[in-house]
Design a protein around this motif. Structure first.
Motif, PDB file in Angstrom:
ATOM      1  N   SER A   1       0.818  -1.216   0.000  1.00 26.01           N
ATOM      2  CA  SER A   1       0.000   0.000   0.000  1.00 26.01           C
ATOM      3  C   SER A   1       0.853   1.267   0.000  1.00 26.01           C
ATOM      4  CB  SER A   1      -0.952  -0.003   1.195  1.00 26.01           C
ATOM      5  OG  SER A   1      -0.225  -0.004   2.399  1.00 26.01           O
ATOM      6  N   ASP A   2       2.176   1.101  -0.168  1.00 27.27           N
ATOM      7  CA  ASP A   2       3.108   2.229  -0.243  1.00 27.27           C
ATOM      8  C   ASP A   2       3.061   3.115   1.006  1.00 27.27           C
ATOM      9  OD1 ASP A   2       5.163   3.456  -1.612  1.00 27.27           O
ATOM     10  OD2 ASP A   2       3.846   4.910  -2.579  1.00 27.27           O
ATOM     11  N   ARG A   3       2.942   2.487   2.187  1.00 29.77           N
ATOM     12  CA  ARG A   3       2.871   3.211   3.455  1.00 29.77           C
ATOM     13  C   ARG A   3       4.097   3.001   4.343  1.00 29.77           C
ATOM     14  NH1 ARG A   3      -2.001   0.297   4.828  1.00 29.77           N
ATOM     15  NH2 ARG A   3      -0.845  -0.054   6.720  1.00 29.77           N
ATOM     16  N   LEU A   4       5.027   2.157   3.936  1.00 30.17           N
ATOM     17  CA  LEU A   4       6.168   1.832   4.793  1.00 30.17           C
ATOM     18  C   LEU A   4       7.059   3.047   5.049  1.00 30.17           C
ATOM     19  CD1 LEU A   4       7.484  -0.398   6.416  1.00 30.17           C
ATOM     20  CD2 LEU A   4       8.798  -1.023   4.389  1.00 30.17           C
ATOM     21  N   GLY A   5       7.342   3.805   4.015  1.00 31.77           N
ATOM     22  CA  GLY A   5       8.175   5.001   4.175  1.00 31.77           C
ATOM     23  C   GLY A   5       7.545   6.006   5.118  1.00 31.77           C
ATOM     24  N   GLU A   6       6.246   6.213   4.981  1.00 29.93           N
ATOM     25  CA  GLU A   6       5.543   7.158   5.850  1.00 29.93           C
ATOM     26  C   GLU A   6       5.561   6.679   7.301  1.00 29.93           C
ATOM     27  OE1 GLU A   6       3.924  10.449   7.214  1.00 29.93           O
ATOM     28  OE2 GLU A   6       4.669  10.151   5.179  1.00 29.93           O
ATOM     29  N   TYR A   7       5.374   5.372   7.504  1.00 27.94           N
ATOM     30  CA  TYR A   7       5.437   4.791   8.848  1.00 27.94           C
ATOM     31  C   TYR A   7       6.798   5.097   9.488  1.00 27.94           C
ATOM     32  CZ  TYR A   7       6.479   1.183  12.320  1.00 27.94           C
ATOM     33  OH  TYR A   7       6.898   0.525  13.444  1.00 27.94           O
ATOM     34  N   LEU A   8       7.865   4.852   8.740  1.00 30.08           N
ATOM     35  CA  LEU A   8       9.211   5.085   9.273  1.00 30.08           C
ATOM     36  C   LEU A   8       9.459   6.570   9.532  1.00 30.08           C
ATOM     37  CD1 LEU A   8      11.147   2.539   7.055  1.00 30.08           C
ATOM     38  CD2 LEU A   8      10.889   2.424   9.552  1.00 30.08           C
ATOM     39  N   ARG A   9       9.008   7.446   8.634  1.00 28.02           N
ATOM     40  CA  ARG A   9       9.204   8.896   8.835  1.00 28.02           C
ATOM     41  C   ARG A   9       8.435   9.403  10.055  1.00 28.02           C
ATOM     42  NH1 ARG A   9       9.650   8.540   3.336  1.00 28.02           N
ATOM     43  NH2 ARG A   9       7.426   8.692   2.942  1.00 28.02           N
ATOM     44  N   GLN A  10       7.245   8.871  10.283  1.00 29.08           N
ATOM     45  CA  GLN A  10       6.469   9.290  11.455  1.00 29.08           C
ATOM     46  C   GLN A  10       7.093   8.771  12.748  1.00 29.08           C
ATOM     47  OE1 GLN A  10       2.420   8.007  10.926  1.00 29.08           O
ATOM     48  NE2 GLN A  10       1.907   9.731   9.596  1.00 29.08           N
ATOM     49  N   ARG A  11       7.546   7.547  12.715  1.00 26.48           N
ATOM     50  CA  ARG A  11       8.104   6.923  13.918  1.00 26.48           C
ATOM     51  C   ARG A  11       9.498   7.462  14.249  1.00 26.48           C
ATOM     52  NH1 ARG A  11       6.592   2.907  17.341  1.00 26.48           N
ATOM     53  NH2 ARG A  11       8.214   1.463  17.969  1.00 26.48           N
ATOM     54  N   TYR A  12      10.288   7.770  13.224  1.00 27.87           N
ATOM     55  CA  TYR A  12      11.668   8.234  13.406  1.00 27.87           C
ATOM     56  C   TYR A  12      11.916   9.469  12.535  1.00 27.87           C
ATOM     57  CZ  TYR A  12      12.018   3.612  15.445  1.00 27.87           C
ATOM     58  OH  TYR A  12      11.810   2.501  16.223  1.00 27.87           O
ATOM     59  N   PRO A  13      11.361  10.626  12.932  1.00 30.11           N
ATOM     60  CA  PRO A  13      11.471  11.815  12.076  1.00 30.11           C
ATOM     61  C   PRO A  13      12.838  12.509  12.121  1.00 30.11           C
ATOM     62  CG  PRO A  13      10.271  12.336  14.081  1.00 30.11           C
ATOM     63  CD  PRO A  13      10.532  10.855  14.108  1.00 30.11           C
TER      64      PRO A  13
ATOM     65  N   HIS B   1      15.141  -4.300  21.453  1.00 29.09           N
ATOM     66  CA  HIS B   1      14.518  -5.275  20.550  1.00 29.09           C
ATOM     67  C   HIS B   1      13.567  -4.606  19.550  1.00 29.09           C
ATOM     68  CE1 HIS B   1      16.410  -8.674  22.406  1.00 29.09           C
ATOM     69  NE2 HIS B   1      15.990  -8.283  23.596  1.00 29.09           N
ATOM     70  N   GLN B   2      12.811  -3.611  20.011  1.00 27.26           N
ATOM     71  CA  GLN B   2      11.931  -2.881  19.090  1.00 27.26           C
ATOM     72  C   GLN B   2      12.753  -2.105  18.069  1.00 27.26           C
ATOM     73  OE1 GLN B   2       8.427  -2.864  18.880  1.00 27.26           O
ATOM     74  NE2 GLN B   2       8.930  -1.906  16.934  1.00 27.26           N
ATOM     75  N   LEU B   3      13.843  -1.492  18.517  1.00 29.72           N
ATOM     76  CA  LEU B   3      14.705  -0.742  17.596  1.00 29.72           C
ATOM     77  C   LEU B   3      15.364  -1.667  16.583  1.00 29.72           C
ATOM     78  CD1 LEU B   3      16.326   1.797  20.065  1.00 29.72           C
ATOM     79  CD2 LEU B   3      14.717   2.303  18.228  1.00 29.72           C
ATOM     80  N   GLU B   4      15.762  -2.858  17.017  1.00 37.32           N
ATOM     81  CA  GLU B   4      16.355  -3.807  16.078  1.00 37.32           C
ATOM     82  C   GLU B   4      15.339  -4.209  15.012  1.00 37.32           C
ATOM     83  OE1 GLU B   4      18.953  -7.908  15.906  1.00 37.32           O
ATOM     84  OE2 GLU B   4      17.737  -7.548  17.695  1.00 37.32           O
ATOM     85  N   PHE B   5      14.107  -4.451  15.423  1.00 39.86           N
ATOM     86  CA  PHE B   5      13.062  -4.791  14.447  1.00 39.86           C
ATOM     87  C   PHE B   5      12.832  -3.634  13.490  1.00 39.86           C
ATOM     88  CE2 PHE B   5       8.618  -4.652  13.100  1.00 39.86           C
ATOM     89  CZ  PHE B   5       8.553  -5.847  12.384  1.00 39.86           C
ATOM     90  N   ASP B   6      12.674  -2.427  14.035  1.00 36.12           N
ATOM     91  CA  ASP B   6      12.423  -1.256  13.188  1.00 36.12           C
ATOM     92  C   ASP B   6      13.606  -0.971  12.265  1.00 36.12           C
ATOM     93  OD1 ASP B   6       9.889  -0.950  14.198  1.00 36.12           O
ATOM     94  OD2 ASP B   6      10.414   0.689  15.559  1.00 36.12           O
ATOM     95  N   LEU B   7      14.821  -1.217  12.737  1.00 33.40           N
ATOM     96  CA  LEU B   7      15.990  -1.046  11.877  1.00 33.40           C
ATOM     97  C   LEU B   7      15.926  -2.028  10.713  1.00 33.40           C
ATOM     98  CD1 LEU B   7      18.736   0.165  11.175  1.00 33.40           C
ATOM     99  CD2 LEU B   7      19.760  -1.548  12.674  1.00 33.40           C
ATOM    100  N   ARG B   8      15.513  -3.242  10.974  1.00 33.20           N
ATOM    101  CA  ARG B   8      15.377  -4.231   9.914  1.00 33.20           C
ATOM    102  C   ARG B   8      14.279  -3.828   8.916  1.00 33.20           C
ATOM    103  NH1 ARG B   8      17.816  -9.204  10.776  1.00 33.20           N
ATOM    104  NH2 ARG B   8      19.055  -9.288  12.670  1.00 33.20           N
ATOM    105  N   VAL B   9      13.225  -3.215   9.419  1.00 36.86           N
ATOM    106  CA  VAL B   9      12.178  -2.687   8.532  1.00 36.86           C
ATOM    107  C   VAL B   9      12.755  -1.553   7.694  1.00 36.86           C
ATOM    108  CG1 VAL B   9       9.959  -1.459   8.483  1.00 36.86           C
ATOM    109  CG2 VAL B   9      10.273  -3.408  10.027  1.00 36.86           C
ATOM    110  N   TYR B  10      13.543  -0.676   8.314  1.00 35.79           N
ATOM    111  CA  TYR B  10      14.201   0.434   7.616  1.00 35.79           C
ATOM    112  C   TYR B  10      15.115  -0.089   6.507  1.00 35.79           C
ATOM    113  CZ  TYR B  10      17.527   4.326   7.032  1.00 35.79           C
ATOM    114  OH  TYR B  10      18.349   5.305   6.529  1.00 35.79           O
ATOM    115  N   LEU B  11      15.901  -1.133   6.800  1.00 31.35           N
ATOM    116  CA  LEU B  11      16.796  -1.715   5.793  1.00 31.35           C
ATOM    117  C   LEU B  11      15.992  -2.327   4.649  1.00 31.35           C
ATOM    118  CD1 LEU B  11      19.427  -3.378   8.142  1.00 31.35           C
ATOM    119  CD2 LEU B  11      19.672  -1.254   6.830  1.00 31.35           C
ATOM    120  N   THR B  12      14.866  -2.937   4.977  1.00 30.54           N
ATOM    121  CA  THR B  12      13.984  -3.488   3.948  1.00 30.54           C
ATOM    122  C   THR B  12      13.475  -2.358   3.058  1.00 30.54           C
ATOM    123  OG1 THR B  12      13.306  -5.305   5.393  1.00 30.54           O
ATOM    124  CG2 THR B  12      11.828  -4.757   3.568  1.00 30.54           C
ATOM    125  N   TYR B  13      13.073  -1.264   3.670  1.00 24.75           N
ATOM    126  CA  TYR B  13      12.580  -0.108   2.916  1.00 24.75           C
ATOM    127  C   TYR B  13      13.675   0.462   2.008  1.00 24.75           C
ATOM    128  CZ  TYR B  13      10.798   4.559   1.937  1.00 24.75           C
ATOM    129  OH  TYR B  13      10.404   5.707   1.303  1.00 24.75           O
TER     130      TYR B  13
END
Length: 166
Positions: free
Chosen positions: A24-36, A147-159
């Motif tokens: 749905s092309d929302r991953l980038g927006e999720y990351l920008r909102q969570r880690y601006p 652990h949450q940061l490691e998961f989110d970092l992996r999401v960031y790398l995927t993005y």
């Protein structure tokens, strides 16, 4: 189906949530909102000071750091976001081990939380060489949201690897 190579160890329902955000092309927006924010550590001297400050707060009795730097040669193809090494050198008649931490240069433009997570991870290796239970407990002691940061970092790398992203 999107290949989630950084998230393979996570449960299928979390992988599916990430796939849906990609579709749905929302991953980038999720990351920008969570880690601006972006951190201000932009050179090796500042990175060394940053790592030393964390080490002094949590690992005073660990070996001293001789060098901490951003390394352009570390990248995702080597699956290394950071390295903790001991470089042995002969000084006089003695063999000295110099402790070095190298952080992938891609973290120069990352959220401060991601930089802290990577530095904490590499500092924990000063005490615990393996990725054991004790290692992750130490990481969590230094960064409670590890652990949450490691998961989110992996999401960031995927993005970062998605076509037309960054």
């Amino acid at each position: 189906m999107t290949d989630l190579r950084y998230l393979q160890a996570y449960p299928p329902h979390l992988q599916e949530q990430v796939r849906q955000m990609i579709a749905s092309d929302r991953l980038g927006e999720y990351l920008r909102q969570r880690y601006p924010a972006r951190h201000q550590v932009q050179n090796d001297k500042a990175l060394y000071a940053y790592a030393q400050e964390l080490k002094q707060s949590y690992l005073r009795s660990a070996p001293n750091l001789d060098k901490v730097l951003f390394d352009n040669r570390l990248d995702l193809t080597h699956r290394a976001l950071g390295l903790n090494t001991a470089v042995s050198r002969v000084q006089g008649g003695k063999l000295k081990a110099k402790k070095e931490i190298r952080i992938a240069a891609l973290f120069k433009d990352a959220a401060p939380e991601f930089l802290r997570m990577i530095v904490v991870h590499e500092l924990a290796h000063l005490r615990e060489r393996d990725h054991s239970k004790a290692f992750y407990q130490l990481c969590q002691h230094m960064e409670p949201d590890y652990h949450q940061l490691e998961f989110d970092l992996r999401v960031y790398l995927t993005y970062q690897e998605l076509p037309n992203q960054s």
